[in-house]
Structures are given as structure tokens and as C-alpha cells.
Write a protein that holds these residues in place. Structure first.
Motif, mmCIF file in Angstrom:
data_model
loop_
_atom_site.group_PDB
_atom_site.id
_atom_site.type_symbol
_atom_site.label_atom_id
_atom_site.label_comp_id
_atom_site.label_asym_id
_atom_site.label_seq_id
_atom_site.Cartn_x
_atom_site.Cartn_y
_atom_site.Cartn_z
ATOM 1 N N SER A 1 0.844 -1.196 0.000
ATOM 2 C CA SER A 1 0.000 0.000 0.000
ATOM 3 C C SER A 1 0.875 1.240 0.000
ATOM 4 N N GLY A 2 0.265 2.366 -0.410
ATOM 5 C CA GLY A 2 0.971 3.638 -0.425
ATOM 6 C C GLY A 2 1.080 4.236 0.961
ATOM 7 N N SER A 3 1.675 5.414 1.055
ATOM 8 C CA SER A 3 1.916 6.063 2.348
ATOM 9 C C SER A 3 0.613 6.416 3.075
ATOM 10 N N ASP A 4 -0.475 6.617 2.342
ATOM 11 C CA ASP A 4 -1.775 6.911 2.958
ATOM 12 C C ASP A 4 -2.665 5.677 3.053
ATOM 13 N N GLY A 5 -2.104 4.509 2.772
ATOM 14 C CA GLY A 5 -2.859 3.273 2.825
ATOM 15 C C GLY A 5 -3.599 2.939 1.533
ATOM 16 N N GLU A 6 -3.381 3.739 0.479
ATOM 17 C CA GLU A 6 -4.077 3.499 -0.786
ATOM 18 C C GLU A 6 -3.538 2.242 -1.474
ATOM 19 N N ARG A 7 -4.450 1.478 -2.042
ATOM 20 C CA ARG A 7 -4.065 0.259 -2.761
ATOM 21 C C ARG A 7 -3.781 0.561 -4.220
ATOM 22 N N PHE A 8 -4.518 1.528 -4.794
ATOM 23 C CA PHE A 8 -4.345 1.887 -6.199
ATOM 24 C C PHE A 8 -4.221 3.393 -6.334
ATOM 25 N N ILE A 9 -3.439 3.813 -7.299
ATOM 26 C CA ILE A 9 -3.366 5.230 -7.642
ATOM 27 C C ILE A 9 -4.407 5.525 -8.717
ATOM 28 N N ASP A 10 -4.581 4.569 -9.617
ATOM 29 C CA ASP A 10 -5.578 4.687 -10.669
ATOM 30 C C ASP A 10 -6.067 3.274 -10.995
ATOM 31 N N ASN A 11 -7.345 3.142 -11.310
ATOM 32 C CA ASN A 11 -7.937 1.839 -11.575
ATOM 33 C C ASN A 11 -9.031 2.054 -12.607
ATOM 34 N N ARG A 12 -8.952 1.322 -13.720
ATOM 35 C CA ARG A 12 -9.929 1.542 -14.785
ATOM 36 C C ARG A 12 -10.280 0.247 -15.485
ATOM 37 N N ARG A 13 -11.557 0.035 -15.743
ATOM 38 C CA ARG A 13 -12.025 -1.078 -16.577
ATOM 39 C C ARG A 13 -12.205 -0.528 -17.972
ATOM 40 N N ILE A 14 -11.448 -1.071 -18.923
ATOM 41 C CA ILE A 14 -11.455 -0.563 -20.292
ATOM 42 C C ILE A 14 -12.269 -1.523 -21.158
ATOM 43 N N THR A 15 -13.294 -0.991 -21.818
ATOM 44 C CA THR A 15 -14.181 -1.812 -22.639
ATOM 45 C C THR A 15 -14.192 -1.292 -24.069
ATOM 46 N N GLY A 16 -14.850 -2.061 -24.938
ATOM 47 C CA GLY A 16 -14.955 -1.696 -26.346
ATOM 48 C C GLY A 16 -14.335 -2.783 -27.206
ATOM 49 N N SER A 17 -14.141 -2.482 -28.470
ATOM 50 C CA SER A 17 -13.505 -3.440 -29.364
ATOM 51 C C SER A 17 -12.013 -3.513 -29.025
ATOM 52 N N ILE A 18 -11.340 -4.530 -29.533
ATOM 53 C CA ILE A 18 -9.907 -4.688 -29.234
ATOM 54 C C ILE A 18 -9.108 -3.456 -29.645
ATOM 55 N N PRO A 19 -9.299 -2.912 -30.863
ATOM 56 C CA PRO A 19 -8.535 -1.700 -31.198
ATOM 57 C C PRO A 19 -8.806 -0.535 -30.246
ATOM 58 N N ASP A 20 -10.066 -0.369 -29.845
ATOM 59 C CA ASP A 20 -10.410 0.716 -28.916
ATOM 60 C C ASP A 20 -9.795 0.484 -27.537
ATOM 61 N N MET A 21 -9.855 -0.776 -27.048
ATOM 62 C CA MET A 21 -9.283 -1.081 -25.738
ATOM 63 C C MET A 21 -7.775 -0.888 -25.747
ATOM 64 N N LEU A 22 -7.125 -1.293 -26.829
ATOM 65 C CA LEU A 22 -5.680 -1.136 -26.924
ATOM 66 C C LEU A 22 -5.294 0.341 -26.881
ATOM 67 N N GLU A 23 -6.026 1.151 -27.612
ATOM 68 C CA GLU A 23 -5.763 2.593 -27.618
ATOM 69 C C GLU A 23 -5.945 3.190 -26.223
ATOM 70 N N GLU A 24 -7.017 2.808 -25.543
ATOM 71 C CA GLU A 24 -7.273 3.324 -24.193
ATOM 72 C C GLU A 24 -6.240 2.805 -23.187
ATOM 73 N N ALA A 25 -5.788 1.554 -23.351
ATOM 74 C CA ALA A 25 -4.771 0.998 -22.452
ATOM 75 C C ALA A 25 -3.448 1.745 -22.601
ATOM 76 N N VAL A 26 -3.080 2.066 -23.825
ATOM 77 C CA VAL A 26 -1.846 2.831 -24.064
ATOM 78 C C VAL A 26 -1.973 4.224 -23.438
ATOM 79 N N LYS A 27 -3.140 4.848 -23.565
ATOM 80 C CA LYS A 27 -3.366 6.155 -22.942
ATOM 81 C C LYS A 27 -3.258 6.058 -21.418
ATOM 82 N N PHE A 28 -3.797 4.967 -20.854
ATOM 83 C CA PHE A 28 -3.732 4.757 -19.406
ATOM 84 C C PHE A 28 -2.278 4.669 -18.957
ATOM 85 N N VAL A 29 -1.470 3.880 -19.654
ATOM 86 C CA VAL A 29 -0.047 3.746 -19.303
ATOM 87 C C VAL A 29 0.646 5.099 -19.427
#
Length: 196
Positions: free
Chosen positions: A105-133
């Protein structure tokens, strides 16, 4: 071996093609016509002789988008507006951690800094995953001897894409290089062998 590894081995050995499995819930298949038209144009350009002799429906069948007029899993995941209406589990869960392991966990006890479920077609999900990174990565600003600033990303997107997507597919044999003698060639292209 894990269950997935055992299944992958059996699927390879028995030549099981999950991507060609037909989708029964066709009422949820909402095709993205612009993607379909772009794909047809690309296929007809690359395979001019084939496109002269077959209809669009036959082309869909030959390319594994449909089987007996029904969309396949590959067709649904590539060309549907929202394939998760049929397969809700086929999505990307992207998580940015405060440390290097899930349990830390982080210094404030947080488990995640960012968390997202990415949906859509494979090309759309890939684009959104790259943006997330990209959004969750740091960028260093380096000043050279001449005073010019250079931004250096923590994870260059080309490296991330190659390491996380291209390399595993090459190792598994699901993807091949057009020029295997020069893997880093700027003209390198990839293709899916017909026997996978």
C-alpha cells in the motif's frame, strides 16, 4: 502448469480456434460500420485478385469474421461497438499501483493510484490501455549541454507495445515477422500465420 497453460497447450495440440467460435447472442452485435468499411478497403487493396471474385459476405467468412453468416468471437471483438454486451469478461482491467507489487500500500494506505475497466472493441481497448499507461507514467525533462530540453518518458510507448504485445505473440507463434533477419527494421511488418 496453470489451467490456462494447460488449455493453451491442448488448444495448440488440437488446433482449437476460439477466435472462430460463433456468437449466439447476435442481437447484441452492433457493428461499427466505419471499421468494417475500413477493413474491407484494406483487404481489397492488399488482395486485389481475391476481392474481384468474392462478395463482401464471402470475404468475411474467408477472413474469419463470420461463420455461416454468424459473427465469430474475432469479428465481434474487432468490429462491434460494445462486445462486452455479449462477453462482459473480455475487457482490460488497468491498475496503477503505489509500489511495485499488488500487496504494497501507499503512504496513505491506498491500494491503487488509478484503476480503470477498459471496454470496447480490441482496437479501442488497446488505444485506451496505451493512454492509461501514458497518463500514469512519469516523464523526465533533461537539459543537454546546449540548453535544449528533452522529454524522456519512463516507459516509451513503442517499448511498452513491443514488450507487452508483440513479443509474447511472436514467442507463442501466433504472430510472425515479414523480415525475421532484421527484427528492428523500420519496415518490419507482422502477420498471423494461417496454421495458428
Amino acid at each position: 502448469m496453470s489451467e490456462y497453460e494447460i488449455y493453451s497447450y491442448e488448444a495448440f495440440r488440437k488446433r482449437i480456434r476460439d477466435d472462430l467460435r460463433t456468437v449466439d447472442n447476435q442481437e447484441f452485435f452492433i457493428p461499427d460500420q466505419s471499421k468494417i468499411q475500413a477493413y474491407l478497403t484494406a483487404v481489397k487493396t492488399d488482395r486485389a485478385n481475391l476481392s474481384k471474385h468474392v462478395s463482401d459476405q464471402q470475404l468475411f467468412a474467408l477472413m474469419g469474421i463470420t461463420v455461416s453468416g454468424k459473427p465469430t468471437l474475432a469479428g465481434l471483438m474487432t468490429f462491434s461497438v460494445y462486445p462486452q454486451a455479449v462477453f462482459p469478461q473480455l475487457c482490460i482491467t488497468a491498475v496503477c499501483l503505489p509500489g511495485t507489487e499488488m500487496e504494497i500500500s501507499g503512504s496513505d494506505g491506498e491500494r491503487f493510484i488509478d484503476n480503470r475497466r477498459i471496454t470496447g472493441s480490441i482496437p479501442d481497448m488497446l488505444e485506451e490501455a496505451v493512454k492509461f499507461v501514458h497518463r500514469n507514467s512519469r516523464t523526465k525533462t533533461i537539459e543537454d549541454a546546449n540548453g535544449h530540453r528533452i522529454d524522456k518518458p519512463e516507459y516509451p510507448m513503442k517499448v511498452v507495445f513491443r514488450r507487452k504485445f508483440i513479443t509474447p505473440l511472436l514467442k507463442s507463434g501466433e504472430l510472425k515477422m515479414t523480415n525475421p533477419d532484421k527484427p528492428r527494421s523500420p519496415t518490419q511488418k507482422y502477420f498471423r500465420p494461417s496454421n495458428t
